[in-house]
Design a protein around this motif. Structure first.
Motif, PDB file in Angstrom:
ATOM      1  N   VAL A  96      29.421  18.204  41.159  1.00 26.26           N
ATOM      2  CA  VAL A  96      30.671  17.914  41.802  1.00 26.26           C
ATOM      3  C   VAL A  96      30.778  16.161  42.786  1.00 26.26           C
ATOM      4  CG1 VAL A  96      31.993  17.834  43.919  1.00 26.26           C
ATOM      5  CG2 VAL A  96      31.339  20.329  43.203  1.00 26.26           C
ATOM      6  N   GLU A  97      29.667  16.181  42.485  1.00 29.84           N
ATOM      7  CA  GLU A  97      29.767  14.522  42.896  1.00 29.84           C
ATOM      8  C   GLU A  97      30.123  13.753  41.523  1.00 29.84           C
ATOM      9  OE1 GLU A  97      25.813  11.295  42.648  1.00 29.84           O
ATOM     10  OE2 GLU A  97      26.164  13.770  44.431  1.00 29.84           O
ATOM     11  N   LEU A  98      29.583  14.711  40.217  1.00 25.37           N
ATOM     12  CA  LEU A  98      29.606  13.160  39.129  1.00 25.37           C
ATOM     13  C   LEU A  98      31.326  13.624  38.673  1.00 25.37           C
ATOM     14  CD1 LEU A  98      28.247  13.237  35.861  1.00 25.37           C
ATOM     15  CD2 LEU A  98      28.603  15.250  35.695  1.00 25.37           C
ATOM     16  N   ARG A 112      46.313  23.486  42.765  1.00 23.05           N
ATOM     17  CA  ARG A 112      44.778  23.170  42.805  1.00 23.05           C
ATOM     18  C   ARG A 112      44.420  24.525  43.364  1.00 23.05           C
ATOM     19  NH1 ARG A 112      43.574  18.595  44.640  1.00 23.05           N
ATOM     20  NH2 ARG A 112      41.671  18.451  43.400  1.00 23.05           N
ATOM     21  N   ASN A 113      43.183  24.296  43.203  1.00 23.81           N
ATOM     22  CA  ASN A 113      41.723  25.204  43.609  1.00 23.81           C
ATOM     23  C   ASN A 113      41.691  23.853  44.503  1.00 23.81           C
ATOM     24  OD1 ASN A 113      42.350  27.587  42.731  1.00 23.81           O
ATOM     25  ND2 ASN A 113      41.349  26.706  41.151  1.00 23.81           N
ATOM     26  N   THR A 114      40.759  24.739  45.800  1.00 21.65           N
ATOM     27  CA  THR A 114      39.612  24.015  46.608  1.00 21.65           C
ATOM     28  C   THR A 114      38.517  23.679  45.982  1.00 21.65           C
ATOM     29  OG1 THR A 114      39.050  25.857  47.967  1.00 21.65           O
ATOM     30  CG2 THR A 114      40.892  25.022  48.982  1.00 21.65           C
ATOM     31  N   LEU A 115      37.757  23.103  45.757  1.00 29.61           N
ATOM     32  CA  LEU A 115      36.024  22.648  45.075  1.00 29.61           C
ATOM     33  C   LEU A 115      35.308  23.702  45.362  1.00 29.61           C
ATOM     34  CD1 LEU A 115      35.583  19.370  45.526  1.00 29.61           C
ATOM     35  CD2 LEU A 115      36.602  19.883  43.691  1.00 29.61           C
ATOM     36  N   GLU A 116      35.104  24.740  46.500  1.00 36.95           N
ATOM     37  CA  GLU A 116      34.639  26.073  47.069  1.00 36.95           C
ATOM     38  C   GLU A 116      34.506  26.811  46.277  1.00 36.95           C
ATOM     39  OE1 GLU A 116      35.818  24.102  49.227  1.00 36.95           O
ATOM     40  OE2 GLU A 116      34.459  22.881  49.859  1.00 36.95           O
ATOM     41  N   GLU A 130      22.569  25.107  44.368  1.00 34.38           N
ATOM     42  CA  GLU A 130      22.924  24.712  45.369  1.00 34.38           C
ATOM     43  C   GLU A 130      23.423  22.985  44.842  1.00 34.38           C
ATOM     44  OE1 GLU A 130      26.086  25.496  47.094  1.00 34.38           O
ATOM     45  OE2 GLU A 130      25.436  27.232  46.478  1.00 34.38           O
ATOM     46  N   LYS A 131      22.065  22.371  44.844  1.00 31.92           N
ATOM     47  CA  LYS A 131      21.919  21.422  43.913  1.00 31.92           C
ATOM     48  C   LYS A 131      22.262  20.922  42.686  1.00 31.92           C
ATOM     49  CE  LYS A 131      17.200  19.765  46.762  1.00 31.92           C
ATOM     50  NZ  LYS A 131      16.426  19.767  46.277  1.00 31.92           N
ATOM     51  N   ILE A 191      31.577  22.925  34.748  1.00 32.70           N
ATOM     52  CA  ILE A 191      31.657  21.478  34.562  1.00 32.70           C
ATOM     53  C   ILE A 191      33.149  21.682  34.110  1.00 32.70           C
ATOM     54  CG2 ILE A 191      31.071  19.769  33.628  1.00 32.70           C
ATOM     55  CD1 ILE A 191      28.340  20.351  33.771  1.00 32.70           C
ATOM     56  N   ILE A 192      33.431  22.074  33.404  1.00 32.32           N
ATOM     57  CA  ILE A 192      34.639  22.295  32.238  1.00 32.32           C
ATOM     58  C   ILE A 192      36.133  22.690  33.819  1.00 32.32           C
ATOM     59  CG2 ILE A 192      36.179  23.153  31.243  1.00 32.32           C
ATOM     60  CD1 ILE A 192      34.022  23.274  28.555  1.00 32.32           C
ATOM     61  N   ALA A 193      35.232  23.689  34.440  1.00 32.65           N
ATOM     62  CA  ALA A 193      36.237  24.208  35.446  1.00 32.65           C
ATOM     63  C   ALA A 193      36.613  23.228  36.616  1.00 32.65           C
ATOM     64  CB  ALA A 193      35.791  25.004  36.256  1.00 32.65           C
ATOM     65  N   HIS A 194      34.910  21.987  36.688  1.00 36.30           N
ATOM     66  CA  HIS A 194      35.934  21.503  37.889  1.00 36.30           C
ATOM     67  C   HIS A 194      36.975  19.630  36.807  1.00 36.30           C
ATOM     68  CE1 HIS A 194      33.382  22.434  41.401  1.00 36.30           C
ATOM     69  NE2 HIS A 194      32.848  23.381  40.979  1.00 36.30           N
ATOM     70  N   LYS A 195      36.058  19.243  35.769  1.00 39.41           N
ATOM     71  CA  LYS A 195      36.869  18.668  34.793  1.00 39.41           C
ATOM     72  C   LYS A 195      37.881  19.043  35.471  1.00 39.41           C
ATOM     73  CE  LYS A 195      34.631  16.072  31.157  1.00 39.41           C
ATOM     74  NZ  LYS A 195      34.620  16.593  30.361  1.00 39.41           N
ATOM     75  N   ILE A 196      38.806  19.996  35.124  1.00 43.23           N
ATOM     76  CA  ILE A 196      39.904  20.646  34.759  1.00 43.23           C
ATOM     77  C   ILE A 196      40.565  20.713  36.211  1.00 43.23           C
ATOM     78  CG2 ILE A 196      41.621  22.482  34.131  1.00 43.23           C
ATOM     79  CD1 ILE A 196      40.670  21.493  31.756  1.00 43.23           C
TER      80      ILE A 196
END
Length: 172
Positions: A64-66, A166-170, A57-58, A109-114
């Motif tokens: 997510v923060e990054l 868009r997807n939610t961050l979760e 989780e960390k 990371i890629i999924a979050h960057k997209i």
């Protein structure tokens, strides 16, 4: 505040309450643990008491923060950044993460960057060159290729779509 209140009603004294972490003075009985679990679930939260799950989780929170909450990604390797933030060897974190999540940290990371790129495209304040720079891509082509691989459409096509999904961050 919600977490502190739940701990207080359980009769536990919290020393530190931080995002995703609570430090408790003394020991916790089985009954108190059950009360905590129930109280947190009612508040839409989950109790994670497995140390490996907490570490995963960390890792997710750091990513997510990054990606979502910093104005510009650091110009260092993601592995070095995550490792330095969490004070763990990256290989250990990567193996733990892959085993638990069924995907690599890099793919996460890629999924979050997209998702972040989708958000920035929707706001229409930055052009693709600025977005690729902001998300630390080596080029617009690199961003476009990853974007298409993940979403099935190019960033330009995505921008033209009437409903930008868009997807939610979760759910990333």
């Amino acid at each position: 505040m919600i977490v502190q209140a739940i701990f207080k009603t359980t009769g536990l004294d919290c020393e530190v309450v931080d995002l995703g972490e609570v430090e408790v003075r003394g020991t916790i009985s089985v009954g108190q643990m059950d009360q905590l679990r129930t109280g947190l679930l009612e508040a839409g939260l989950e109790l994670i008491d497995d140390k490996k799950e907490v570490l995963i989780e960390k890792v997710k929170n750091v990513i997510v923060e990054l990606v979502h909450y910093t104005d510009e990604l650091p110009k260092m390797k993601n592995s070095d950044y995550i490792s330095s933030k969490l004070k763990y060897d990256y290989t250990y974190l990567a193996n733990l993460f892959s085993e638990a999540e069924g995907t690599t940290i890099e793919k996460y990371i890629i999924a979050h960057k997209i998702e972040r790129a989708k958000e920035l495209l929707r706001y229409d304040e930055l052009n693709l060159t600025q977005i690729s720079y902001k998300l630390n891509y080596s080029s617009v082509a690199h961003l476009s290729n990853q974007f298409k691989k993940v979403t099935g459409v190019t960033p330009s096509n995505y921008k033209q779509l009437k409903q930008n999904g868009r997807n939610t961050l979760e759910n990333v």
